[in-house]
Design a protein around this motif. Structure first.
Motif, short mmCIF file in Angstrom:
data_model
loop_
_atom_site.label_atom_id
_atom_site.label_comp_id
_atom_site.label_asym_id
_atom_site.label_seq_id
_atom_site.Cartn_x
_atom_site.Cartn_y
_atom_site.Cartn_z
N TRP A 483 0.84 -1.21 0.00
CA TRP A 483 0.00 0.00 0.00
C TRP A 483 0.87 1.26 0.00
O TRP A 483 0.61 2.20 -0.75
CB TRP A 483 -0.92 -0.02 1.23
N ALA A 484 1.89 1.25 0.83
CA ALA A 484 2.77 2.42 0.91
C ALA A 484 3.48 2.66 -0.42
O ALA A 484 3.63 3.80 -0.87
CB ALA A 484 3.79 2.23 2.04
N MET A 485 3.92 1.58 -1.06
CA MET A 485 4.60 1.73 -2.35
C MET A 485 3.64 2.22 -3.44
O MET A 485 4.04 2.92 -4.36
CB MET A 485 5.25 0.41 -2.76
N TYR A 486 2.37 1.85 -3.31
CA TYR A 486 1.36 2.39 -4.23
C TYR A 486 1.14 3.88 -3.99
O TYR A 486 1.03 4.67 -4.93
CB TYR A 486 0.05 1.61 -4.05
N LYS A 487 1.13 4.26 -2.72
CA LYS A 487 0.91 5.68 -2.39
C LYS A 487 2.00 6.57 -2.96
O LYS A 487 1.73 7.67 -3.46
CB LYS A 487 0.84 5.86 -0.87
N ASP A 494 0.69 15.66 -2.71
CA ASP A 494 1.90 16.29 -2.17
C ASP A 494 2.72 15.29 -1.36
O ASP A 494 2.18 14.47 -0.62
CB ASP A 494 1.49 17.48 -1.29
N GLY A 495 4.04 15.39 -1.51
CA GLY A 495 4.95 14.46 -0.84
C GLY A 495 4.84 14.50 0.66
O GLY A 495 4.87 13.45 1.33
N ALA A 499 3.88 11.26 3.03
CA ALA A 499 4.77 10.80 4.10
C ALA A 499 4.01 10.73 5.43
O ALA A 499 4.16 9.75 6.20
CB ALA A 499 5.98 11.71 4.22
N ARG A 500 3.20 11.76 5.71
CA ARG A 500 2.42 11.76 6.96
C ARG A 500 1.40 10.63 6.97
O ARG A 500 1.21 9.95 7.99
CB ARG A 500 1.73 13.11 7.15
N GLU A 501 0.71 10.42 5.84
CA GLU A 501 -0.31 9.37 5.77
C GLU A 501 0.33 7.98 5.95
O GLU A 501 -0.23 7.13 6.65
CB GLU A 501 -1.04 9.43 4.42
#
Length: 832
Positions: A483-487, A494-495, A499-501
């Protein structure tokens, strides 16, 4: 029970087949399958459609480039692909649900289920130059394979698209036209191509081509026009131009049945339904043929596409999506009219119990010895049912039966409940993965989770992991990483927000690596986001190397220092030195911004690069350390001139730092080296590199009168020189000179005794023993081996400790002396 079996169709004795609807297609009214080429993925996978260029249809727009649309099993559009390159000859799906587009030049384009291009590979230069005329995509023993026939009628195949290595198969004798039909057989680490040639089948591998002749009942000449292998590659079905369907073993050496279809038209599709029946599809007819030479006819009102599965056939139509399969034996035994199977009676007992009828007890009494079998049958039957209402009915019946066997292991019941809940979740039309229980067992749960991840169904995948209690490392953590790599690939967000999410969702979940996520962000060109993500990485060993790759050198250095890992600090230091190779001054100034790193670099230079260390201290005007470096360098060189030059530099450096003591020492060492060089020239050598004391000793041993001269030059003290001379006379065994020297001893007589004993001259040592200090006499007499005299001296001194010392040095053979010492000790004790 009769209602549930109403749509069953018999195909032999106690063998039934049924067809039920999976979904009403969302594309209904928009897609006519007559106008499309269809490629469906197995195991409830997606469906790819492309316009059939052989048919004239009305299209909007002027673009001639084919558009491939990807739909879910419920007909919901997932993505689209516009083919911009060559002509698409064939398309199919890999076992990882990647869409493969095979072009006529042998190029294979690989797209994921969302229509995103993944990679491409070729099938060899001949395929590229001569073009290909036909293609098959198949499941091999090591993945998904692709086989092609070129216009020169040669066959090439790739067994694994992830490691494409095209292999050319043997030539087919007499093949000068495209075969009517062919297929690929891959099992037991062996891949063969089966192709028809008249009424025979050619088995083709890399080294040979074997022709085999199936046994046909017809005496007239026939030609095989269709060929298809079963899912397990154990059986093959052949259809001739006379309409005869031949079913037998895959090596065509054994025939099971031969069935007359009474139709000489080549079917649109010929597929296997599981491994026990063959389905032929003509324009409006489905013909199902079993191993008992029985058949079932189904009439259709619209075009369909058949997708063979492990345990049945998916029938994809313009309006609905159906599944046709053999009714499992356990379901047959429970729901067949008049069945007296334990599971059927338990189900009837449960229904009567629901009605609060006493007949429930009567039913249970009839199967009291088979109750555990009845429970197992109901549980297994529930797994094969598609409708949740039927599943619940069977599971409730099983639960009802379990009440009467408290010791029954509940594992099978619990597992089935969990798996059915997962299956019902993924079968929902919003996701549309119509997996059966058998298919799920074949795929395994990890692969199902991977397929959910491919569809970006991360939430559902994590909930399944939690529900099935799958370890985080194999389940939730892995899915969160995906999921993180998809995000990070979503460039429209915005970057900082991403990062926060990611940190809010992932936190510090075990098994999730922020460095891997940051690396993916860097690959996507989002270096700023990668740097932000690395702030959350707790492992400096993963954090620092990636920061170096991102050229965030100051941050990499700070993280390395914070970690306390000197190896990481050295990694960053050496990287900085390498990248700033042409700007040495810049590197030296940069590293001073990090005191810890600077000190470690100085330590490194002391052992590896003294020249660099010299430069570092020169910038700081630290001449004392520069002098130390020169002294170290001088000690490592064997060339006398270089050594003198380095010591002269050291003396200059010490002079600048106003360290007079060290300056004088350097100058003295230079003087000594020059003298040693002269002595080497005048004698056999061996002087250079020795200390002042060693030089004087060597001169005295050679009886060289220059020893006195050098002693005065270096202001050697009388006592030190006296000691050196005493040692030299001992080495020379010049006991007369040694005795002369002892007449005015400046160091006592103990050293004289030691020198004599060192050279095993006990007689000479005895000359000096009486002159030894009283406190040391006993010790030195013992050293000289004069134990009896030592004991007498100890008695004179009335020292019991000394007597004990002498006694301890007496051996077992000297019993007389031991007794004497014991008597002395008693005398001392009496006098007290």
């Amino acid at each position: 029970m009769s209602l549930l079996s109403a749509d069953w169709n018999p195909l032999g004795r106690d063998i039934f087949y049924r067809k039920y609807e999976l979904y009403s297609m969302e594309w209904s009214g928009q897609v006519d399958l007559n106008d499309f080429i269809v490629a469906a993925a197995p195991f409830g996978g997606p469906i790819a459609l492309v316009r059939d260029e052989k048919k004239i249809v009305k299209v909007q727009g002027a673009s001639s480039k084919p558009l491939i649309s990807i739909f879910s099993a419920a007909g919901r559009n997932i993505s689209s692909i516009k083919a911009n390159n060559g002509k698409i000859l064939h398309m199919g799906w890999s076992n990882a649900e990647d869409l493969l587009l095979v072009q006529d030049d042998g190029t294979v384009l690989v797209y994921n289920i969302l229509g995103q291009f993944q990679r491409t590979f070729g099938l060899g230069s001949e395929a590229r130059e001569t073009k290909i005329v036909d293609c098959k995509i198949y499941n091999s023993y090591c993945g998904t394979g692709v086989a092609v026939i070129t216009t020169s009628f040669r066959l090439y195949l790739v067994d694994n698209i992830n490691e494409p290595k095209p292999r050319r198969l043997a030539e087919v004798p007499g093949l000068n036209s495209q075969p009517k039909c062919w297929t690929v057989l891959s099992e037991d680490r062996r891949t063969e191509v089966l192709l028809s040639k008249g009424d025979s089948v050619i088995f083709l591998d890399r080294g040979s081509a074997k022709e085999k002749h199936p046994t046909f009942s017809s005496s007239s000449t026939v030609e095989i026009v269709c060929m298809v292998l079963s899912f397990n590659y154990k059986h093959v079905a052949l259809l001739t131009n006379a309409g005869m369907l031949w079913i037998g073993s895959s090596d065509v050496e054994r025939m099971y049945i031969e069935f007359d279809t009474q139709c000489t038209i080549v079917p649109n599709q010929l597929v296997w339904c599981g491994n026990a029946a063959v389905v032929g599809y003509w324009n409006n007819l489905l013909l199902v043929v079993g191993f008992d030479n029985n058949c079932i006819n189904y009439y259709l009102d619209s075009a369909v596409c058949l997708m063979p599965e492990l345990d049945g056939v998916r029938i994809i139509g313009s309006f609905n999506h159906e599944f046709f399969h053999r009714v499992p034996d356990v379901v047959t035994r429970i729901f067949m009219i008049g069945s007296m199977a334990p599971g059927a009676i338990l189900l009837e007992a449960y229904k009567e119990f629901e009605k609060k009828s006493h007949r429930a007890d009567d039913y249970l009494r009839t199967i009291k010895d088979q109750l555990d079998e009845a429970i197992t049958q109901c549980i297994n039957a529930a797994g094969h049912e598609y409708q949740p209402s039927v599943q619940k009915m069977l599971l409730r019946a099983a639960s009802f039966g379990k009440c009467f066997i408290p010791e029954l292991d509940p594992e099978l019941f619990v597992k089935m409940c969990r798996y059915l809940r997962v299956l019902n979740a993924v079968r929902d039309y919003t996701l549309a993965m119509p997996l059966t229980y058998n298919q799920l067992e074949y795929l395994t749960m990890p692969i199902l989770l991977d397929r959910l991840v491919l569809r970006h169904q991360y939430c559902l995948a994590i909930r399944i992991c939690q529900f099935l209690r799958i370890p985080d490392a194999e389940g939730a953590s892995r899915i969160l990483s995906h999921w993180a790599m998809y995000k990070v690939r979503r460039t429209e967000i915005d970057g900082d927000q991403i990062a926060r999410e990611i940190h809010a969702k992932v936190g510090y979940t075990p098994g999730v690596s922020y460095s891997d996520i940051a690396n993916r962000a860097a690959e996507c060109g989002r270096k700023s986001l990668a740097t932000k993500l690395l702030d959350y990485e707790p492992r400096a060993s993963e954090q620092v190397p990636l920061l170096i790759e991102l050229k965030e050198d100051p941050q990499a250095m700070s993280k390395a220092i914070e970690s306390g890992d000197t190896d990481l600090v050295y990694t960053v230091i050496l990287h900085l030195k390498e990248t700033m190779n042409n700007k040495v001054d810049n590197f030296q100034m940069k590293i001073r911004d990090f005191p810890t790193a600077y000190n470690l670099y100085l330590k490194y230079c002391r052992t590896q690069d003294l020249e660099e260390l010299n430069k570092m201290y020169y910038q700081e005007d630290n001449f004392k350390v520069i002098g130390n470096i020169k002294v170290i360098e001088s000690s490592k060189t064997t060339n006398i001139d270089q050594r003198i030059a380095l010591l002269q530099d050291a003396a200059k450096a010490y002079r600048k730092s106003r360290v007079d003591f060290l300056t004088t020492h350097c100058e003295d060492q230079i003087t000594l080296l020059k003298i040693q060089r002269t002595l080497d020239a005048e004698s056999e050598g061996g002087y250079v590199g020795k200390s002042l004391e060693e030089t004087l000793t060597k001169l005295l041993l050679a009886r060289n009168k220059r020893a006195e001269e050098i002693r005065r030059a270096f202001r050697v003290s009388d006592k030190r020189y006296y000691w050196i001379k005493m040692q030299a006379f001992g080495e020379l065994s010049d006991w007369i000179e040694l005795e002369k020297l002892s007449k005015k001893s400046m160091i006592g007589y103990e050293p004289f005794v030691d020198v004599c004993l060192k050279h095993h001259k006990s007689v000479e040592a005895f000359k000096y023993l009486p002159k030894v200090l009283p406190a040391n006499k006993v010790k030195y007499y013992v050293k000289a081996g004069r134990l009896e005299e030592a004991s007498e001296i100890a008695m004179e001194q009335k020292d019991e400790h000394q007597l004990n010392y002498v006694q301890s040095r007496c051996g077992t053979a000297n019993k007389t002396l031991v007794d004497k010492i014991q008597t002395m000790k008693q005398q001392l004790a009496t006098k007290r």
